[in-house]
Design a protein around this motif. Sequence first.
Motif, PDB file in Angstrom:
ATOM      1  N   TYR A  40      21.129 -40.998 -32.865  1.00 26.41           N
ATOM      2  CA  TYR A  40      20.483 -41.113 -31.183  1.00 26.41           C
ATOM      3  C   TYR A  40      19.591 -42.098 -31.228  1.00 26.41           C
ATOM      4  CZ  TYR A  40      16.359 -38.354 -32.646  1.00 26.41           C
ATOM      5  OH  TYR A  40      15.156 -38.177 -33.285  1.00 26.41           O
ATOM      6  N   LEU A  61      14.373 -33.854 -32.132  1.00 26.37           N
ATOM      7  CA  LEU A  61      14.701 -35.409 -31.535  1.00 26.37           C
ATOM      8  C   LEU A  61      13.526 -35.959 -31.322  1.00 26.37           C
ATOM      9  CD1 LEU A  61      18.213 -34.475 -29.731  1.00 26.37           C
ATOM     10  CD2 LEU A  61      17.970 -35.276 -32.146  1.00 26.37           C
ATOM     11  N   ALA A  65      16.322 -37.402 -26.540  1.00 25.43           N
ATOM     12  CA  ALA A  65      17.348 -38.335 -26.854  1.00 25.43           C
ATOM     13  C   ALA A  65      17.675 -38.888 -25.355  1.00 25.43           C
ATOM     14  CB  ALA A  65      18.585 -37.808 -27.439  1.00 25.43           C
ATOM     15  N   SER A  67      20.754 -41.109 -25.545  1.00 26.72           N
ATOM     16  CA  SER A  67      22.045 -41.175 -26.006  1.00 26.72           C
ATOM     17  C   SER A  67      22.053 -40.311 -27.328  1.00 26.72           C
ATOM     18  CB  SER A  67      22.525 -42.271 -25.814  1.00 26.72           C
ATOM     19  OG  SER A  67      22.009 -43.132 -26.640  1.00 26.72           O
ATOM     20  N   ALA A  68      23.441 -39.838 -27.627  1.00 26.52           N
ATOM     21  CA  ALA A  68      23.614 -39.648 -28.991  1.00 26.52           C
ATOM     22  C   ALA A  68      25.078 -39.788 -29.158  1.00 26.52           C
ATOM     23  CB  ALA A  68      23.277 -37.818 -29.030  1.00 26.52           C
ATOM     24  N   SER A  96      30.325 -38.843 -28.062  1.00 29.39           N
ATOM     25  CA  SER A  96      29.030 -39.275 -27.823  1.00 29.39           C
ATOM     26  C   SER A  96      28.738 -38.796 -26.511  1.00 29.39           C
ATOM     27  CB  SER A  96      28.938 -41.009 -28.005  1.00 29.39           C
ATOM     28  OG  SER A  96      29.903 -41.460 -27.127  1.00 29.39           O
TER      29      SER A  96
END
Length: 110
Positions: A40, A61, A65, A67-68, A96
């Motif tokens: 991420y 995280l 996050a 994006s991951a 994703s």
Amino acid sequence: MRLVRPRGNVVRAAIALGTAAALFCGLSTGAQAATGDFTYVNVNGDDFTLHDPANGECFLLVSGARSAANHTNATATLFAEQSCEGSGLTMPPNTSASFGGAAPHGVRFG
């Protein structure tokens, strides 16, 4: 007939070896991990990777996050809270996602 007694060091080593074997065998069956990487990018643009994360454990995280990518063999569930509580967004294996305003702060696998 003469009785042979083991020396103290031999006995202690055998006990230590037996204890280590019992702990290893006892602990190895309980924890399973997702195979693969969960990566991420946080809201600050820093990249992070969780390699073979344990199933059922809540992972923080860092800073949330943006994006991951779930490149594990397990479903990842992302949560707004660091404690992985409440409703979550699921990411099946090999998917994703990008997140808008509400960055997830916790993820659990399995």
